[in-house]
Design a protein around this motif. Structure first.
Motif, mmCIF file in Angstrom:
data_model
loop_
_atom_site.group_PDB
_atom_site.id
_atom_site.type_symbol
_atom_site.label_atom_id
_atom_site.label_comp_id
_atom_site.label_asym_id
_atom_site.label_seq_id
_atom_site.Cartn_x
_atom_site.Cartn_y
_atom_site.Cartn_z
ATOM 1 N N LYS A 179 -0.570 2.652 26.098
ATOM 2 C CA LYS A 179 -0.684 1.693 24.997
ATOM 3 C C LYS A 179 -2.143 1.281 24.872
ATOM 4 C CE LYS A 179 4.030 -0.078 25.226
ATOM 5 N NZ LYS A 179 4.896 -1.278 25.238
ATOM 6 N N LEU A 180 -2.748 1.648 23.751
ATOM 7 C CA LEU A 180 -4.165 1.427 23.535
ATOM 8 C C LEU A 180 -4.392 0.252 22.593
ATOM 9 C CD1 LEU A 180 -5.156 5.160 22.950
ATOM 10 C CD2 LEU A 180 -5.152 3.900 25.109
ATOM 11 N N ILE A 181 -5.383 -0.573 22.911
ATOM 12 C CA ILE A 181 -5.697 -1.739 22.093
ATOM 13 C C ILE A 181 -7.211 -1.843 21.929
ATOM 14 C CG2 ILE A 181 -3.627 -3.038 22.743
ATOM 15 C CD1 ILE A 181 -5.348 -4.586 24.757
ATOM 16 N N THR A 182 -7.623 -2.728 21.040
ATOM 17 C CA THR A 182 -9.031 -3.088 20.899
ATOM 18 C C THR A 182 -9.129 -4.600 21.004
ATOM 19 O OG1 THR A 182 -9.510 -1.186 19.488
ATOM 20 C CG2 THR A 182 -11.064 -3.026 19.398
ATOM 21 N N ILE A 183 -10.044 -5.073 21.823
ATOM 22 C CA ILE A 183 -10.227 -6.508 21.993
ATOM 23 C C ILE A 183 -11.657 -6.898 21.622
ATOM 24 C CG2 ILE A 183 -8.463 -6.720 23.779
ATOM 25 C CD1 ILE A 183 -10.769 -6.825 25.863
ATOM 26 N N TYR A 184 -11.815 -8.171 21.302
ATOM 27 C CA TYR A 184 -13.156 -8.741 21.122
ATOM 28 C C TYR A 184 -13.381 -9.670 22.305
ATOM 29 C CZ TYR A 184 -17.258 -10.779 18.891
ATOM 30 O OH TYR A 184 -18.539 -11.184 18.615
ATOM 31 N N HIS A 185 -14.344 -9.302 23.159
ATOM 32 C CA HIS A 185 -14.577 -10.032 24.411
ATOM 33 C C HIS A 185 -16.064 -10.058 24.694
ATOM 34 C CE1 HIS A 185 -13.800 -11.595 28.398
ATOM 35 N NE2 HIS A 185 -14.413 -10.574 28.960
ATOM 36 N N GLN A 186 -16.566 -11.244 24.972
ATOM 37 C CA GLN A 186 -17.991 -11.427 25.268
ATOM 38 C C GLN A 186 -18.856 -10.801 24.173
ATOM 39 O OE1 GLN A 186 -18.505 -9.951 29.306
ATOM 40 N NE2 GLN A 186 -17.683 -11.830 30.186
ATOM 41 N N GLU A 187 -18.472 -11.108 22.932
ATOM 42 C CA GLU A 187 -19.218 -10.715 21.740
ATOM 43 C C GLU A 187 -19.298 -9.205 21.549
ATOM 44 O OE1 GLU A 187 -22.988 -12.694 21.786
ATOM 45 O OE2 GLU A 187 -22.097 -14.690 21.620
ATOM 46 N N LYS A 188 -18.282 -8.482 22.047
ATOM 47 C CA LYS A 188 -18.228 -7.031 21.870
ATOM 48 C C LYS A 188 -16.805 -6.598 21.540
ATOM 49 C CE LYS A 188 -21.897 -5.831 25.194
ATOM 50 N NZ LYS A 188 -22.195 -5.075 26.442
ATOM 51 N N GLU A 189 -16.708 -5.543 20.703
ATOM 52 C CA GLU A 189 -15.429 -4.871 20.509
ATOM 53 C C GLU A 189 -15.260 -3.835 21.616
ATOM 54 O OE1 GLU A 189 -14.699 -3.141 16.704
ATOM 55 O OE2 GLU A 189 -14.977 -5.025 15.611
ATOM 56 N N LEU A 190 -14.145 -3.904 22.329
ATOM 57 C CA LEU A 190 -13.922 -3.016 23.457
ATOM 58 C C LEU A 190 -12.568 -2.320 23.349
ATOM 59 C CD1 LEU A 190 -15.000 -5.400 26.377
ATOM 60 C CD2 LEU A 190 -16.374 -3.562 25.377
ATOM 61 N N PRO A 191 -12.528 -0.992 23.514
ATOM 62 C CA PRO A 191 -11.237 -0.307 23.610
ATOM 63 C C PRO A 191 -10.662 -0.529 24.998
ATOM 64 C CG PRO A 191 -13.005 1.261 23.922
ATOM 65 C CD PRO A 191 -13.661 -0.067 23.635
ATOM 66 N N ALA A 192 -9.338 -0.634 25.064
ATOM 67 C CA ALA A 192 -8.714 -0.965 26.345
ATOM 68 C C ALA A 192 -7.274 -0.481 26.385
ATOM 69 C CB ALA A 192 -8.765 -2.485 26.569
ATOM 70 N N LEU A 193 -6.718 -0.506 27.578
ATOM 71 C CA LEU A 193 -5.291 -0.283 27.790
ATOM 72 C C LEU A 193 -4.588 -1.633 27.823
ATOM 73 C CD1 LEU A 193 -5.570 2.271 30.721
ATOM 74 C CD2 LEU A 193 -4.756 2.815 28.416
ATOM 75 N N LEU A 194 -3.388 -1.698 27.268
ATOM 76 C CA LEU A 194 -2.572 -2.907 27.361
ATOM 77 C C LEU A 194 -1.765 -2.820 28.651
ATOM 78 C CD1 LEU A 194 -1.716 -5.503 25.835
ATOM 79 C CD2 LEU A 194 0.172 -4.167 24.859
#
Length: 296
Positions: free
Chosen positions: A2-17
């Motif tokens: 399950k792939l997601i995109t988050i906004y964290h520490q002023e960056k867009e980051l691809p991630a696993l849920l």
């Protein structure tokens, strides 16, 4: 996976849920310097080795997790390669409920009804849906399963269609019905800012059967308005991918929205369009829930 995109520490980051949907594991925590810069980049690379490493990390996430309480969940693919490819009137009950709405539209389409939805930026879970006062007075909701193309191709045989899918996500195809009816083409009423919402995750095809037979629903302020199953498609997904690709090259990262079932606001008498402050909740089995609030 399950792939997601988050906004964290002023960056867009691809991630696993991970962690039962409570946390994100950034690609960099798994792949280091080899990490793609986005979910879309992962798809474009078509690297089975990277995919396998991410699948293993999904099962045993380890260190580097980010709590979703400390990050903003975006659409899995916030910036698509091109417009969303949409399929209209692809559930029998929805075609029936709108049969008199667009100039005596045929009750059952004889061929798939394709249209484009401009989406330079796709909004994610929790995003506000703009009301666009003075432009529209008839905002509607549509829950849809979206197939994300993983391997491009032209003239794809129907029996090979699922080999070209990377995974699936949820879309709320928000629509200005007054604009849709006023213009011959639907793109105007479908493409206002924030009218393409997707998420929460892009779920890899390996977690579903081919074809996926999934329950889907949409609720407004907790009231179920739409409820169906993708078994009810008029034109099944393998046919759609094969048909679309005839003389037209599908590209990795293309988004194909597969239509919506009955229960849209326009289908009620009188219509039940969205109002300021309404909460729209779209759910699809195996993918999750996409919830957005209309601008107050």
């Amino acid at each position: 996976m399950k792939l997601i995109t988050i906004y964290h520490q002023e960056k867009e980051l691809p991630a696993l849920l991970v962690n039962d949907g409570q946390s994100a594991l950034p690609f960099t925590a798994v792949l280091g310097d080899e990490a793609p810069a986005s979910v879309l980049d992962l798809i474009l690379l078509q690297d089975d080795h990277l995919n396998d490493r991410l699948k293993l990390a999904q099962e045993n996430p380890g260190e580097g997790q980010v709590s979703l309480q400390d990050a903003q969940l975006l659409a899995p693919i916030p910036h698509p390669v091109r417009n969303v490819i949409c399929l209209g009137l692809n559930y029998q009950d929805h075609a029936t409920e709108l049969k008199d709405s667009f100039g005596k539209q045929r009750q059952v389409p004889e061929a798939p009804v394709y249209f484009g939805k401009m989406a330079t930026e796709i909004v994610g879970p929790g995003a506000i849906l703009k009301r666009h006062e003075g432009i529209t007075n008839a905002i509607d909701y549509e829950v849809e399963l979206v197939a994300v193309i993983g391997k491009g191709g032209t003239n794809i045989p129907a029996e090979k269609a699922f080999e070209h899918i990377f995974g699936y996500t949820i879309m709320n195809d928000v629509t200005a019905r007054d604009l849709q009816q006023r213009h011959t083409q639907w793109i105007r009423g479908k493409s206002l800012d924030t009218f393409t919402a997707m998420g929460p995750a892009l779920v890899h095809r390996s977690l579903f059967n081919d074809p996926p037979e999934l329950d889907l629903s949409c609720a407004v302020n907790g009231e179920i308005r739409q409820s169906s199953n993708t078994r009810q498609f008029i034109f099944n997904l393998s046919y759609v991918i094969s048909d679309l690709s005839r003389g037209f090259t599908l590209k990795p990262g293309d988004l194909i929205a597969t239509g919506t079932p009955a229960g849209v606001g326009m289908g009620f008498d009188p219509p039940r369009y969205l109002k300021a402050g309404d909460v729209v909740t779209c759910t699809i089995e195996g993918i999750g829930t996409l919830e957005n609030r209309v601008e107050a």
